[in-house]
Design a protein around this motif. Structure first.
Motif, short mmCIF file in Angstrom:
data_model
loop_
_atom_site.label_atom_id
_atom_site.label_comp_id
_atom_site.label_asym_id
_atom_site.label_seq_id
_atom_site.Cartn_x
_atom_site.Cartn_y
_atom_site.Cartn_z
N ARG A 115 66.91 -16.44 60.14
CA ARG A 115 68.08 -17.26 60.43
C ARG A 115 68.28 -18.33 59.35
NH1 ARG A 115 67.39 -17.50 65.35
NH2 ARG A 115 65.75 -19.06 65.40
N THR A 116 67.18 -18.95 58.92
CA THR A 116 67.26 -19.98 57.88
C THR A 116 67.80 -19.41 56.58
OG1 THR A 116 65.45 -21.25 58.85
CG2 THR A 116 65.92 -21.62 56.51
N PHE A 117 67.23 -18.29 56.13
CA PHE A 117 67.67 -17.70 54.86
C PHE A 117 69.07 -17.11 54.96
CE2 PHE A 117 63.26 -18.21 53.71
CZ PHE A 117 63.36 -18.58 52.38
N THR A 118 69.44 -16.58 56.12
CA THR A 118 70.80 -16.07 56.30
C THR A 118 71.80 -17.23 56.22
OG1 THR A 118 70.02 -14.24 57.65
CG2 THR A 118 72.33 -14.82 57.86
N THR A 119 71.45 -18.35 56.81
CA THR A 119 72.31 -19.53 56.76
C THR A 119 72.45 -20.03 55.32
OG1 THR A 119 71.66 -20.18 58.99
CG2 THR A 119 72.58 -21.91 57.60
N ILE A 120 71.35 -20.04 54.59
CA ILE A 120 71.40 -20.47 53.18
C ILE A 120 72.32 -19.54 52.40
CG2 ILE A 120 70.05 -20.61 51.04
CD1 ILE A 120 67.66 -21.51 52.81
N THR A 121 72.16 -18.25 52.58
CA THR A 121 73.00 -17.28 51.87
C THR A 121 74.47 -17.50 52.19
OG1 THR A 121 71.20 -15.66 51.91
CG2 THR A 121 73.41 -14.81 51.49
N SER A 122 74.77 -17.71 53.45
CA SER A 122 76.16 -17.92 53.87
C SER A 122 76.73 -19.20 53.27
CB SER A 122 76.23 -17.98 55.40
OG SER A 122 77.52 -18.27 55.82
#
Length: 98
Positions: free
Chosen positions: A16-23
């Motif tokens: 979730r953290t890395f997906t948020t960063i990517t977004s």
């Protein structure tokens, strides 16, 4: 010797953290694509603003690729741990252990 313990909640939080960063990085990259330096007036300043935006857009794109790769690795780690867990359970069941 200690046991390695990876819980699905830890992997979910990381994902979730890395997906948020990517977004967020993708949003920033798109916003930098729309930079209009003409409001700055001076042609040297306009060129500097465009160069700055292009450099940051490239850097953000690269970081975004790495965070996306990290999400894919986290997914693979989760699948591998699940598979190993099932194999271990099957092995214990076959041997009569619990």
């Amino acid at each position: 010797m200690s046991d390695l313990k990876v819980t699905s909640s830890v992997l979910s939080d990381l994902r979730r953290t890395f997906t948020t960063i990517t977004s967020r990085l993708d949003t920033a990259r798109r916003q930098l694509s729309g930079v209009e330096g003409h409001a700055a007036g001076e042609s040297d300043l306009i060129d500097a603003l465009h160069e700055f935006a292009d450099d940051w857009k490239y850097g953000i794109t690269q970081i975004g690729k790495h965070t996306d790769s990290t999400v894919q690795m986290i997914d693979q780690i989760g699948k591998t741990f699940d598979q190993v867990d099932v194999e271990l359970a099957n092995s214990l069941n076959k041997s009569g252990g619990k």
